[in-house]
Each structure stands twice: as C-alpha cells, then as structure tokens.
Design a protein around this motif. Structure first.
Motif, PDB file in Angstrom:
ATOM      1  N   GLN A 213       0.844  -1.191   0.000  1.00  0.00           N
ATOM      2  CA  GLN A 213       0.000   0.000   0.000  1.00  0.00           C
ATOM      3  C   GLN A 213       0.880   1.241   0.000  1.00  0.00           C
ATOM      4  N   VAL A 214       0.643   2.105  -0.954  1.00  0.00           N
ATOM      5  CA  VAL A 214       1.438   3.315  -1.063  1.00  0.00           C
ATOM      6  C   VAL A 214       0.970   4.328  -0.025  1.00  0.00           C
ATOM      7  N   GLN A 215       1.942   4.914   0.639  1.00  0.00           N
ATOM      8  CA  GLN A 215       1.621   5.951   1.620  1.00  0.00           C
ATOM      9  C   GLN A 215       2.578   7.118   1.491  1.00  0.00           C
ATOM     10  N   LEU A 216       2.043   8.308   1.658  1.00  0.00           N
ATOM     11  CA  LEU A 216       2.838   9.517   1.815  1.00  0.00           C
ATOM     12  C   LEU A 216       2.505  10.033   3.208  1.00  0.00           C
ATOM     13  N   VAL A 217       3.488  10.021   4.076  1.00  0.00           N
ATOM     14  CA  VAL A 217       3.260  10.390   5.474  1.00  0.00           C
ATOM     15  C   VAL A 217       4.035  11.655   5.780  1.00  0.00           C
ATOM     16  N   GLU A 218       3.274  12.709   6.079  1.00  0.00           N
ATOM     17  CA  GLU A 218       3.887  13.999   6.355  1.00  0.00           C
ATOM     18  C   GLU A 218       4.068  14.214   7.848  1.00  0.00           C
ATOM     19  N   SER A 219       5.000  15.100   8.171  1.00  0.00           N
ATOM     20  CA  SER A 219       5.209  15.519   9.548  1.00  0.00           C
ATOM     21  C   SER A 219       5.803  16.917   9.543  1.00  0.00           C
ATOM     22  N   GLY A 220       5.770  17.537  10.723  1.00  0.00           N
ATOM     23  CA  GLY A 220       6.434  18.820  10.869  1.00  0.00           C
ATOM     24  C   GLY A 220       5.537  20.030  10.953  1.00  0.00           C
TER      25      GLY A 220
ATOM     26  N   SER B 237       6.312   5.487   1.028  1.00  0.00           N
ATOM     27  CA  SER B 237       6.550   4.059   1.231  1.00  0.00           C
ATOM     28  C   SER B 237       5.531   3.248   0.439  1.00  0.00           C
ATOM     29  N   GLY B 238       5.827   1.975   0.290  1.00  0.00           N
ATOM     30  CA  GLY B 238       4.873   1.076  -0.353  1.00  0.00           C
ATOM     31  C   GLY B 238       5.212   0.719  -1.795  1.00  0.00           C
ATOM     32  N   ARG B 239       6.128   1.450  -2.385  1.00  0.00           N
ATOM     33  CA  ARG B 239       6.564   1.146  -3.744  1.00  0.00           C
ATOM     34  C   ARG B 239       7.851   1.927  -4.003  1.00  0.00           C
ATOM     35  N   THR B 240       8.488   1.632  -5.093  1.00  0.00           N
ATOM     36  CA  THR B 240       9.639   2.448  -5.468  1.00  0.00           C
ATOM     37  C   THR B 240       9.153   3.733  -6.127  1.00  0.00           C
ATOM     38  N   PHE B 241       9.751   4.832  -5.754  1.00  0.00           N
ATOM     39  CA  PHE B 241       9.375   6.117  -6.332  1.00  0.00           C
ATOM     40  C   PHE B 241      10.437   6.618  -7.297  1.00  0.00           C
ATOM     41  N   SER B 242      11.181   5.677  -7.838  1.00  0.00           N
ATOM     42  CA  SER B 242      12.169   6.040  -8.847  1.00  0.00           C
ATOM     43  C   SER B 242      11.485   6.708 -10.022  1.00  0.00           C
ATOM     44  N   GLY B 243      11.988   7.872 -10.394  1.00  0.00           N
ATOM     45  CA  GLY B 243      11.411   8.612 -11.509  1.00  0.00           C
ATOM     46  C   GLY B 243      10.233   9.489 -11.154  1.00  0.00           C
ATOM     47  N   TYR B 244       9.819   9.511  -9.912  1.00  0.00           N
ATOM     48  CA  TYR B 244       8.673  10.301  -9.483  1.00  0.00           C
ATOM     49  C   TYR B 244       9.105  11.685  -9.013  1.00  0.00           C
ATOM     50  N   ALA B 245       8.453  12.692  -9.540  1.00  0.00           N
ATOM     51  CA  ALA B 245       8.570  14.021  -8.943  1.00  0.00           C
ATOM     52  C   ALA B 245       7.721  14.043  -7.668  1.00  0.00           C
TER      53      ALA B 245
ATOM     54  N   ALA C 270       2.999  12.985  -5.205  1.00  0.00           N
ATOM     55  CA  ALA C 270       4.017  12.275  -5.982  1.00  0.00           C
ATOM     56  C   ALA C 270       3.401  11.782  -7.284  1.00  0.00           C
ATOM     57  N   ASP C 271       4.146  11.913  -8.367  1.00  0.00           N
ATOM     58  CA  ASP C 271       3.667  11.434  -9.670  1.00  0.00           C
ATOM     59  C   ASP C 271       4.826  11.398 -10.654  1.00  0.00           C
ATOM     60  N   GLN C 272       4.621  10.660 -11.720  1.00  0.00           N
ATOM     61  CA  GLN C 272       5.644  10.556 -12.757  1.00  0.00           C
ATOM     62  C   GLN C 272       5.414  11.650 -13.797  1.00  0.00           C
ATOM     63  N   ARG C 273       5.937  12.820 -13.485  1.00  0.00           N
ATOM     64  CA  ARG C 273       5.828  13.961 -14.392  1.00  0.00           C
ATOM     65  C   ARG C 273       6.937  14.923 -14.029  1.00  0.00           C
ATOM     66  N   SER C 274       7.050  16.003 -14.769  1.00  0.00           N
ATOM     67  CA  SER C 274       8.082  16.985 -14.472  1.00  0.00           C
ATOM     68  C   SER C 274       7.707  17.784 -13.232  1.00  0.00           C
ATOM     69  N   ALA C 275       8.677  18.457 -12.670  1.00  0.00           N
ATOM     70  CA  ALA C 275       8.416  19.312 -11.513  1.00  0.00           C
ATOM     71  C   ALA C 275       7.419  20.405 -11.881  1.00  0.00           C
ATOM     72  N   GLN C 276       7.564  20.987 -13.051  1.00  0.00           N
ATOM     73  CA  GLN C 276       6.648  22.047 -13.472  1.00  0.00           C
ATOM     74  C   GLN C 276       5.230  21.495 -13.628  1.00  0.00           C
ATOM     75  N   ALA C 277       5.116  20.302 -14.160  1.00  0.00           N
ATOM     76  CA  ALA C 277       3.793  19.694 -14.350  1.00  0.00           C
ATOM     77  C   ALA C 277       3.129  19.335 -13.034  1.00  0.00           C
ATOM     78  N   MET C 278       3.882  19.223 -11.968  1.00  0.00           N
ATOM     79  CA  MET C 278       3.301  18.933 -10.657  1.00  0.00           C
ATOM     80  C   MET C 278       2.448  20.085 -10.152  1.00  0.00           C
ATOM     81  N   ALA C 279       2.543  21.241 -10.780  1.00  0.00           N
ATOM     82  CA  ALA C 279       1.724  22.386 -10.376  1.00  0.00           C
ATOM     83  C   ALA C 279       0.252  22.187 -10.733  1.00  0.00           C
ATOM     84  N   VAL C 280      -0.035  21.240 -11.598  1.00  0.00           N
ATOM     85  CA  VAL C 280      -1.406  20.953 -12.008  1.00  0.00           C
ATOM     86  C   VAL C 280      -1.893  19.751 -11.215  1.00  0.00           C
ATOM     87  N   PRO C 281      -2.893  19.919 -10.351  1.00  0.00           N
ATOM     88  CA  PRO C 281      -3.300  18.815  -9.483  1.00  0.00           C
ATOM     89  C   PRO C 281      -4.032  17.685 -10.199  1.00  0.00           C
ATOM     90  N   LEU C 282      -4.627  17.990 -11.360  1.00  0.00           N
ATOM     91  CA  LEU C 282      -5.413  16.989 -12.065  1.00  0.00           C
ATOM     92  C   LEU C 282      -4.561  15.776 -12.407  1.00  0.00           C
TER      93      LEU C 282
END
Length: 125
Positions: A1-8, A25-33, A98-110
């Motif tokens: 199960q993929v998880q993104l766990v924030e703190s701080g 956690s839960g998978r490899t994030f190689s290549g993920y922005a 997290a997603d497989q796209r460019s950093a600039q493309a991460m600005a679009v939530p869709l």
C-alpha cells in the motif's frame, strides 16, 4: 500500500520557520517528482512547490518563491519543504504529492496519483 506520510506541521508566529517532511513508502518512487499543495479553510487547493526525481529541477508558486525551499533525499524516499518568513496567509493544510511527471507539471493537481493527508501549519500574527 502506497503511503505519503507527512510531519512537521504546527503553530508558529509570523516571521518564523518550519520544516515539513514527507516520507513515501509502499513502492519504489524512482522517476517520481514530488511536491506540495496547500489548502486553507474555505479556499481552493493551491500549488506550493515541486522537485524532480533527480532534485535538479524545482518549481515554486510565486507566493512562496524566495521564502520556501523544496529538497529531497531519495535514499530515504523523503521530500522536505523548508518554510521561512511565514505569514498568516501561509496558514493551511499542506499536502504532499508524488507522480511521474516533471516538476513544473506537478503544479497541475489533475491526475496526480499520490496524495498525503497533510499536516496543518498555523501562523499567528
């Protein structure tokens, strides 16, 4: 199960600083922005910052440029957001992404595949 766990998150006075962390956690994030959005009460979700897989490319919202810094540690599958010179307008829930796209493309939530739950950052006047 993929998880993104924030703190701080937490309460800080205006002008202060915080550092947010997001561990994947839960998978490899190689290549993920990875990146951050935020959502204040009664407002739409807005992009904050993103970083490419290599860490070499970053992208920031104009409202945080020069005050926030995004970095990542791929050995720890973790992304960080350093928040400096905070203002009450920065008060929001901060959501890691997290997603497989460019950093600039991460600005679009869709279509962003992975989202965290978000720590609350509260900045008092």
């Amino acid at each position: 199960q993929v998880q993104l766990v924030e703190s701080g998150g937490g309460l800080v006075q205006a002008g202060g600083s915080l550092r947010l962390s997001c561990a994947a956690s839960g998978r490899t994030f190689s290549g993920y922005a990875m990146g951050w959005f935020r959502q204040a009460p009664g407002k739409v979700r807005e992009f904050v910052a993103a970083v490419s897989w290599s860490g070499g490319d970053t992208w920031y919202a104009d409202s945080v440029k020069g005050r926030f810094t995004i970095t990542r540690d791929n050995a720890r599958n973790t992304v960080y957001l350093q928040l400096n010179r905070l203002t009450p307008e920065d008060t929001a829930v901060y959501l890691c992404t997290a997603d497989q796209r460019s950093a600039q493309a991460m600005a679009v939530p869709l279509g962003i595949v992975y989202w965290g739950q978000g720590p609350l950052v509260t900045v008092s006047p």
